[in-house]
Design a protein around this motif. Structure first.
Motif: not given
Length: 291
Positions: A75-80, A104-105, A125-126, A128-134
């Motif tokens: 997801i991060l690679l796609t976003l950037f 998990g958020s 947040a996705m 650094e905290q592995s935030d599932n909602t983000a």
């Protein structure tokens, strides 16, 4: 702050399946197999020096395993990649749907449905905290098709994002987010090579450096962190669901001895041994790959 364990989207005792034949170095293999026997499950590993084009060691690297939160790297690679095409994207605010808000958020579990949240803050947040909602909000904004196209572009044939993150366990393998150690290592290599010399297949050097900064600040210091020597620098992403513990990291990013390590411990009899199994694999690989 250490992220509390989040075991949503797990399937108890889910079996993984191999894609292609194994490759391994015999002296290291015996040590890996000893950890595997101790773990009560199975282990998949790929270790590669980032300046080399072939793995230092690989074992079950194409075995497909539930990805848990390591899929957030895709997801991060796609976003950037999208941010390179649209410089306003990181500053843009997106609307949070009620269905995006799950367990998990740590940062966004209390988000307001219909509230507006900045993409860059959600991305941080996705990771650094592995935030599932983000993560869910970003999946909704980017779309499954675009995210999975990133996997195709990078040649990640064992990786697929099939569903949002959920607080409800899923009844079958169908729709699970999955990957393999080889694909996790490939994503990490793409990021660190891009950060070093602009060698990413998808993202600009500036974007790769920012992704690397996010990974360097992730807060779960279990698994690989516990197996590496003190003062080792690590940029990584962990993941865990029932019977599975994963970690992929860039060790000593930017240094001459930089390498990438992906470890997946799966089909575990007891989850409590999973984190330590990943740590033990790191403890085996690190002195050998840097020698």
């Amino acid at each position: 702050m250490k992220r509390s364990t989040f075991l949503a989207s797990a399937v108890a005792g889910v079996a993984a399946f191999p894609c292609i034949a194994l490759s391994a170095s015999a002296p290291i293999l015996s040590k890996i197999e000893a950890v595997e026997r101790w773990s009560g499950g199975n282990i998949a590993v790929l270790a590669q020096r980032s300046r080399e084009r072939v793995p230092f060691f690989a074992y079950r690297e194409r075995t497909i395993v539930p990805a848990a939160s390591t899929i957030k790297l895709l997801i991060l690679l796609t976003l950037f990649a999208q941010a390179d095409a649209d410089a306003s994207l990181p500053r843009r605010k997106i609307t949070m749907r009620a269905e995006d808000i799950v367990g998990g958020s740590e940062s966004y579990g209390g988000a307001t449905p219909g509230g507006h949240y900045a993409v860059d803050d959600l991305a941080r947040a996705m990771i650094e905290q592995s935030d599932n909602t983000a993560s869910n909000a970003l999946i909704d904004a980017l779309g499954f098709e675009r995210i999975n196209q990133t996997a195709n572009t990078l040649g990640l044939h064992g990786t697929r994002l099939g569903r949002f993150f959920s607080s409800t366990p899923q009844p079958s393998r169908i729709g699970l987010n999955h990957t393999c150690a080889g694909d996790l290592a490939a994503m990490a290599l793409d990021i660190t090579r891009g950060a070093r010399d602009g060698g990413s297949a998808l993202v600009s050097q500036a974007g790769c450096r920012r992704m690397l900064a996010f990974l360097s600040d992730q807060e779960d210091h279990t698994k690989m962190w516990e197996g590496l020597p003190p003062h080792t620098r690590l940029a990584n992403k962990t993941g865990e669901v029932s019977h599975v513990r994963n970690d992929v990291g860039i060790v000593n990013p930017g240094e001459a001895d930089e390498y990438v390590l992906a470890v997946m411990a799966y089909d575990l009899d007891a989850d409590g041994r999973g984190d330590e199994a990943v740590a033990r694999i790191a403890r085996v690989i690190d002195p050998l790959i840097r020698s």
